[in-house]
Write a protein that holds these residues in place. Sequence first.
Motif, PDB file in Angstrom:
ATOM      1  N   LEU A 121       0.822  -1.202   0.000  1.00 35.72           N
ATOM      2  CA  LEU A 121       0.000   0.000   0.000  1.00 35.72           C
ATOM      3  C   LEU A 121       0.860   1.259   0.000  1.00 35.72           C
ATOM      4  O   LEU A 121       0.610   2.208  -0.757  1.00 35.72           O
ATOM      5  CB  LEU A 121      -0.931  -0.006   1.215  1.00 35.72           C
ATOM      6  N   LYS A 122       1.873   1.274   0.842  1.00 36.48           N
ATOM      7  CA  LYS A 122       2.744   2.444   0.915  1.00 36.48           C
ATOM      8  C   LYS A 122       3.589   2.586  -0.353  1.00 36.48           C
ATOM      9  O   LYS A 122       3.800   3.699  -0.835  1.00 36.48           O
ATOM     10  CB  LYS A 122       3.636   2.357   2.160  1.00 36.48           C
ATOM     11  N   GLY A 123       4.053   1.448  -0.884  1.00 38.10           N
ATOM     12  CA  GLY A 123       4.852   1.500  -2.103  1.00 38.10           C
ATOM     13  C   GLY A 123       4.081   2.044  -3.283  1.00 38.10           C
ATOM     14  O   GLY A 123       4.653   2.693  -4.171  1.00 38.10           O
ATOM     15  N   ASN A 124       2.764   1.813  -3.296  1.00 38.94           N
ATOM     16  CA  ASN A 124       1.917   2.308  -4.384  1.00 38.94           C
ATOM     17  C   ASN A 124       1.193   3.605  -4.028  1.00 38.94           C
ATOM     18  O   ASN A 124       0.390   4.094  -4.824  1.00 38.94           O
ATOM     19  CB  ASN A 124       0.891   1.233  -4.757  1.00 38.94           C
ATOM     20  N   LYS A 125       1.477   4.111  -2.831  1.00 43.00           N
ATOM     21  CA  LYS A 125       0.870   5.360  -2.350  1.00 43.00           C
ATOM     22  C   LYS A 125      -0.650   5.276  -2.312  1.00 43.00           C
ATOM     23  O   LYS A 125      -1.361   6.243  -2.625  1.00 43.00           O
ATOM     24  CB  LYS A 125       1.345   6.546  -3.191  1.00 43.00           C
ATOM     25  N   TYR A 126      -1.157   4.092  -1.913  1.00 36.95           N
ATOM     26  CA  TYR A 126      -2.585   3.928  -1.711  1.00 36.95           C
ATOM     27  C   TYR A 126      -2.933   4.379  -0.289  1.00 36.95           C
ATOM     28  O   TYR A 126      -2.139   4.187   0.636  1.00 36.95           O
ATOM     29  CB  TYR A 126      -3.003   2.471  -1.888  1.00 36.95           C
ATOM     30  N   PRO A 127      -4.098   4.960  -0.078  1.00 34.01           N
ATOM     31  CA  PRO A 127      -4.463   5.444   1.260  1.00 34.01           C
ATOM     32  C   PRO A 127      -4.472   4.305   2.286  1.00 34.01           C
ATOM     33  O   PRO A 127      -5.139   3.277   2.077  1.00 34.01           O
ATOM     34  CB  PRO A 127      -5.869   6.010   1.058  1.00 34.01           C
ATOM     35  N   CYS A 128      -3.751   4.482   3.390  1.00 32.27           N
ATOM     36  CA  CYS A 128      -3.709   3.418   4.400  1.00 32.27           C
ATOM     37  C   CYS A 128      -3.279   3.984   5.745  1.00 32.27           C
ATOM     38  O   CYS A 128      -2.636   5.034   5.817  1.00 32.27           O
ATOM     39  CB  CYS A 128      -2.772   2.293   3.982  1.00 32.27           C
ATOM     40  N   LEU A 129      -3.665   3.300   6.797  1.00 35.56           N
ATOM     41  CA  LEU A 129      -3.193   3.605   8.136  1.00 35.56           C
ATOM     42  C   LEU A 129      -3.216   2.326   8.965  1.00 35.56           C
ATOM     43  O   LEU A 129      -3.894   1.362   8.603  1.00 35.56           O
ATOM     44  CB  LEU A 129      -4.034   4.691   8.804  1.00 35.56           C
ATOM     45  N   VAL A 130      -2.461   2.335  10.055  1.00 31.80           N
ATOM     46  CA  VAL A 130      -2.360   1.177  10.937  1.00 31.80           C
ATOM     47  C   VAL A 130      -2.906   1.558  12.305  1.00 31.80           C
ATOM     48  O   VAL A 130      -2.603   2.635  12.836  1.00 31.80           O
ATOM     49  CB  VAL A 130      -0.893   0.714  11.076  1.00 31.80           C
ATOM     50  N   MET A 131      -3.711   0.675  12.867  1.00 28.49           N
ATOM     51  CA  MET A 131      -4.220   0.862  14.225  1.00 28.49           C
ATOM     52  C   MET A 131      -3.833  -0.353  15.050  1.00 28.49           C
ATOM     53  O   MET A 131      -3.848  -1.487  14.565  1.00 28.49           O
ATOM     54  CB  MET A 131      -5.736   1.044  14.225  1.00 28.49           C
ATOM     55  N   SER A 219       1.666   2.768  13.529  1.00 29.72           N
ATOM     56  CA  SER A 219       0.315   2.909  14.065  1.00 29.72           C
ATOM     57  C   SER A 219       0.024   4.342  14.491  1.00 29.72           C
ATOM     58  O   SER A 219       0.913   5.068  14.942  1.00 29.72           O
ATOM     59  CB  SER A 219       0.114   1.962  15.248  1.00 29.72           C
ATOM     60  N   ILE A 220      -1.225   4.738  14.360  1.00 31.55           N
ATOM     61  CA  ILE A 220      -1.625   6.107  14.716  1.00 31.55           C
ATOM     62  C   ILE A 220      -1.764   6.234  16.224  1.00 31.55           C
ATOM     63  O   ILE A 220      -1.918   5.257  16.936  1.00 31.55           O
ATOM     64  CB  ILE A 220      -2.935   6.527  14.008  1.00 31.55           C
TER      65      ILE A 220
END
Length: 220
Positions: A121-131, A219-220
């Motif tokens: 996800l990060k490599g393709n710059k897709y929206p993501c977050l970790v909780m 993580s946020i």
Amino acid sequence: MYGFAQRKDTVVEDEPLYAHYLKLSPSKPYHPGANEILARMENDGKKVVEHMLGEFDRPIVFFKNMTHHLIGLDWSFMKNGINIILTRDPKEMLLSFSKIIEKPVMEDIGYAMQWDLLQYLKGNKYPCLVMDAKKFLMDTEGQITKLCEACEIPYDQQMLKWKAGPIPEDGVWARYWYQNVHNSTGFQPYQEKREPLPGHLLPLLATCEPLYRRLLDYSI
């Protein structure tokens, strides 16, 4: 999932790719209710993804998915939404999971795939977050507020509480897995699990722990 189900502006679906995963994993008949899941749900993952990307009658759609259910799919569809990776201390997760599936393997619990997914996800710059589950339970309202801000949706206090019992959105496997949440009326304060982990799960724990620590860094 139960929190999002309280929002009037949100459609919630529970693990729509479960049957797809079971169909591609014939070695998983030990999953409770596997035959019923395969009989009642769409088995074709591509059709499920088309459905997920389709039109809904509310502005927000929340899909609870398990990372390992993504096998055999083109992950590029995830550029169309905000991808939330919820992770948990592997010792606590394994203690809970092994109550239902006694001898899980990495494929069942998804830590390796969570890390791979985050890198994708990060490599393709897709929206993501970790909780992280512990951080979430220690500051539930603050974490939900951050989550809503990241998703650019209004915070809704209704997400914090619900009525005890099942909800219509529950998957057909709820009777095997959801006893605790059915007995709850909201998010419970964090309590450390002090029960010892069965010895046969210690090697799996050792493999999961470094992956979990890497995920925690994001993580946020």
